[in-house]
Scaffold this active site. Structure first.
Site, short mmCIF file in Angstrom:
data_model
loop_
_atom_site.label_atom_id
_atom_site.label_comp_id
_atom_site.label_asym_id
_atom_site.label_seq_id
_atom_site.Cartn_x
_atom_site.Cartn_y
_atom_site.Cartn_z
N THR A 124 0.72 -13.67 -3.22
CA THR A 124 0.40 -15.26 -3.26
C THR A 124 1.72 -15.98 -4.25
OG1 THR A 124 -1.90 -15.12 -3.14
CG2 THR A 124 -1.05 -17.22 -4.04
N TRP A 166 -3.85 -5.45 -1.97
CA TRP A 166 -3.32 -7.01 -1.11
C TRP A 166 -2.26 -6.35 -0.22
CZ3 TRP A 166 -6.30 -8.02 -5.28
CH2 TRP A 166 -6.97 -9.23 -5.20
N ASN A 207 -7.44 -6.73 1.20
CA ASN A 207 -7.84 -8.21 1.00
C ASN A 207 -7.65 -9.06 2.29
OD1 ASN A 207 -8.39 -10.40 -1.34
ND2 ASN A 207 -6.51 -11.15 -0.38
N GLU A 208 -8.68 -9.69 2.63
CA GLU A 208 -8.62 -10.71 3.69
C GLU A 208 -8.02 -10.27 4.77
OE1 GLU A 208 -7.19 -14.31 1.69
OE2 GLU A 208 -9.10 -14.52 0.60
N GLU A 291 -14.30 -13.33 -3.90
CA GLU A 291 -13.32 -14.11 -4.28
C GLU A 291 -13.69 -15.45 -4.21
OE1 GLU A 291 -9.28 -13.32 -3.41
OE2 GLU A 291 -9.04 -15.34 -3.51
#
Length: 831
Positions: A124, A166, A207-208, A291
């Site tokens: 990010t 991530w 993650n995601e 999250e």
């Protein structure tokens, strides 16, 4: 659900953020941009979902009530290098920040810390180093997450630890995350955690990025086989869809201990309601907002207050985990104010404890994981969510209880009566509260008068925009450690780049991609040097078009200077020295900077990049005698619009370009291969002072900074207005002697002032009599196209025309840096 595209965290333009705010926050916000100064509620998240009159609510706190088990309120370190600068803070400030985050009875008192398992890739707003850059080469000492988890545990031994990846090094599964390699990699990481004396309570997948059922089943079995029986599996750190699969796949259902989803209360929203699914509830598993947040440390407090209560009321979620824990990252990065504490100046030690920390504390300081929700003593005030909500918890054995009330959306006082039943203690009840209303001068948790019962009934009046906790517990408090004032990172600055220990980053450097760690120098040089360690393109989380490694550092206010460093390429490729590094697009999708790039064959290029990763060649050529394995000296000099590039002391380019007026420095490579850096120096140029009288024109609208209605009294708001030749549009800049300026109205003799000084984004700037305070000191920084930004010394936010409005009379407020033209001002000498 959170709208997360494959490219990672969404890139939000100012217009997109506005649209979201208008939809979810406040219907009366102006249609031309962000809400004006008169609609501060939209900025603070205190949106009114409906109008409700004062009402009375009777609550019976009954120890025999049914309810799920509470798992805690926590926050995330990672998903973007957001904790990086905290490590470089000096003492005692570093310890103070850690106390505000983790120490019981002091600040946020977090109950869960979720940490990123670094993967050498941008996640990010930065990249965290892997502990295993190449297969089998495990280094359990690198990075800073071990240190942060140890610090959290030292302050609160009961805190729960949760780990999630991530991305991962490219060797893992030959680029396939859902592989046995990845499971083995996670086992190695857990082994490192053991070496650090850390027991990891929860472990997630990717993650995601969805889920792979067979992989989760294998992970669960491997944890048991390797002796990590105390580590529970969270799936899938994305959305609720895994729960639907669990309903028909018994093996997957057995493998997933906790169903964790992201942003079930809305992404970057007021979080007035939260949701799960029938399948999620039917699993019988604990449900988490694993999250949540992505909100400013100040304006995100009200949404957080709603989400902690309403996450359980609406969706039976038993944990809320905020992203991120701290905004310890540079202000030119996308999510630069999100967290519980803002700490972006390690050289000055300055930090700000956000309202969100106290919104968290109103639950965490009065509960603990393992307590039970009391369903019959939880709900919406007066049966109307517009009035606010309340949530009750009881300790094991009914030894204590607490009820948390939030009135974020209330428009009138609410009356509550409480009775105690079912074996819970009564007696005097303690009351703590936090004022999260937009009008709050200061925000922290404070204690009030105890409640005593009359005929077994306690009575409490709840005011709008506040959090209250009624409790039988003791030991709470609000820390009082003060922060130093903000200041410049002084030039000249030098650093050998040897770092503090092998495997650590150099001071103030924050990697955006790759891994920059200190290692023994090569090329015949003694000591340690900073080396790019990642040897292959990682398994990425973001999808930026230019994903080569680089690491940035320094003061965004640096303007005229020379940056120089020694570089060594270990193989074919390029090494890079960057200057005037400014705005980085979210998820590393571009960077305003100048870049001197040299290859192992001596080919060099002077480039300019922008926030879409478009590169413009300013000059290029070849120098002799350059090869892999040899050291060379690169230098970039900036003086106004003049840029000079040198290699090994010889000028190779002298060009003129005024696109970027100030910014940081950075080091990088053209790809994932080894390169070393040493002997960094940054020396100041000769910047002419700005002392004098100016008109300040907004770069977006062209209108001038103006004292409204030609006012001269304290409190006169500052607005934008078309040029009219008035003295109320002329401003005298005077240096404070340490890089900052006072800005005084010629007509009024009053200073441009940040009232309070408030840390709340959206605060209206005004005129005040000079007081010498930080709210009247401004860093005047060259930006793009010959314009300047005005940065408040009080909190680092910028003078901003509200909503990028083109309307005359629009308020001038403070707002976090976002690269917008409405934060950029042309200085025109008056007369």
């Amino acid at each position: 659900m959170r709208p997360t595209p494959p490219a990672g965290r969404p890139i939000r333009t100012a217009g997109a953020v506005l649209a979201l705010c208008l939809t979810l926050c406040l219907a009366t916000a102006t249609a031309t941009g962000r809400a004006t100064a008169t609609t501060t509620a939209a900025r603070t998240g205190t949106a009114r979902t409906a109008t409700a009159a004062a009402t009375a609510t009777a609550v019976t706190v009954d120890g025999t009530s049914p309810g799920r088990t509470f798992d805690g309120v926590g926050a995330i370190s990672g998903g973007g290098g957001n904790s990086r600068l905290l490590l470089d803070y000096p003492e005692p400030q570093r310890g103070q920040i850690l106390d505000y985050l983790f120490k019981p009875g002091y600040g946020a008192a977090l109950q869960i810390l979720k940490a990123e398992i670094g993967g050498d890739t941008n996640s990010t707003d930065g990249a965290e180093s892997s502990f295993e850059h190449t297969r089998g080469a495990v280094d359990c000492s690198n990075g800073y997450e071990w240190w942060l988890m140890e610090q959290a545990k030292a302050r609160n031994p009961a805190i729960k630890l949760y780990a999630l990846a991530w991305g991962a090094p490219g060797w893992v599964g030959n680029g396939n995350f859902w592989s046995q390699d990845m499971i083995d990699y996670l086992m190695d990481w857990l082994g490192c955690a053991r070496q650090h004396g850390l027991a990891i309570d929860y472990l997630g997948g990717w993650n995601e990025r969805g889920y792979n059922a067979a992989w989760y089943e294998n992970l669960h079995a491997t944890l048991a086989a390797k002796g990590f029986t105390g580590t529970k599996v969270v799936g899938a750190d994305d959305n609720w869809s895994i729960a639907t699969s669990m309903r028909t796949d018994s093996a997957l259902d057995s493998a997933v201990d906790i169903v964790g989803t992201h942003y079930p209360c809305g992404y970057m929203s007021a979080m007035t309601s939260c949701s799960s699914t029938p399948d999620a509830l039917a699993t019988g598993k604990q449900l988490w907002a694993s999250e949540n947040g992505s909100e400013d440390a100040e304006t995100g407090a009200a949404p957080m207050a709603r989400a902690i209560n309403r996450g359980y009321l609406d969706a039976r979620m038993t944990a809320i985990i905020n992203w991120p824990v701290v905004a310890a990252l540079y202000p030119n990065l996308g999510f630069n104010t999100m967290g519980l504490v803002t700490a972006d100046q390690p050289w000055s030690g300055a930090y700000t404890v956000g309202r969100s920390a106290w919104a968290t504390a109103q639950t965490t300081q009065f509960t603990a994981p393992g307590w039970q929700y009391l369903d019959t003593a939880s709900g919406y005030l007066g049966g109307n969510r517009a009035n606010g909500s309340y949530l009750s918890y009881a300790a094991p054995g009914k030894a204590a209880w607490s009820t948390v009330f939030e009135t974020m959306d209330a428009t009138a006082d609410q009356t509550v009566t409480l009775q105690v039943a079912g074996g819970l203690p009564a007696g005097a009840l303690h009351v703590w509260s936090t004022d999260l209303s937009a009008s709050a001068a200061t925000t922290r948790m404070t204690s009030g008068a105890d409640l005593t019962a009359t005929a077994g009934v306690y009575r409490l009046t709840l005011r709008p925009g506040r959090l209250y906790t009624v409790t039988t517990t003791t030991g709470q408090g609000a820390g009082t450690a003060p922060s130093p004032q903000r200041g410049r990172l002084a030039l000249p600055y030098t650093d050998s780049l040897a770092g503090t220990a092998t495997g650590q980053e150099a001071a103030y450097f924050a990697a955006m991609n790759g891994a920059f760690e200190t290692e023994p120098c090569a090329g015949g040089r003694a000591g340690r040097c900073l080396r790019q360690q990642a040897p292959t393109t990682p398994i990425r989380w973001t999808a930026e078009s230019a994903d080569q490694p680089y690491t940035l550092m320094g003061d965004l206010g640096w303007s005229d200077y020379t940056v120089a460093a020694d570089v060594l390429l270990e193989q074919a490729g390029t090494a890079e020295l960057l200057g005037r590094v400014g705005t980085q697009a979210r998820n590393n999708n571009g960077l305003n900077a100048y870049n001197l790039r040299i290859s192992d064959t001596g080919v060099w290029t002077l480039l300019k990049s922008d926030t879409a990763w478009a590169f413009t060649t300013l000059a290029s050529g070849t120098v002799p005698g350059v090869s892999a394995g040899s050291w060379h000296h690169l230098a970039l000099s900036f003086q106004g619009s003049a840029i000079t590039a040198r290699i090994d002391g010889a000028v190779v380019a002298a060009v003129t370009d005024g696109s970027y007026g100030a910014g940081q420095i950075a080091l990088g490579t053209g790809g994932y291969y080894g390169a070393q850096f040493s002997n960094l120096s940054i020396t100041p140029g000769t910047t002419a002072p700005l002392d004098g009288t100016y008109q300040l024109a907004d770069a977006n609208s062209g209108q001038l900074l103006d004292a409204a209605n030609q006012g001269t009294a304290d409190g006169t708001p500052v607005i934008q207005w078309p040029s009219n030749g008035g003295a109320n549009q002329k401003w005298r800049l005077a240096s404070t002697g340490d890089g900052y300026y006072t800005i005084t109205g010629v007509a009024s003799g009053k200073a441009l002032d940040l009232p309070g000084p408030s840390t709340l984004p959206g605060t209206q700037l005004d005129l005040r009599s000079a007081d010498g305070g930080t709210g009247q000191q401004w860093l005047v920084v060259p930006s793009t196209g010959g314009h300047y930004t005005l940065e408040s010394r009080a909190d680092g936010q910028l003078a901003d025309v509200s909503g990028a409005s083109l309307t005359m009379g629009a308020g001038v407020i403070q707002w976090p840096a976002n690269g917008g033209a409405n934060q950029s001002w042309q200085l025109v000498k008056a007369g």
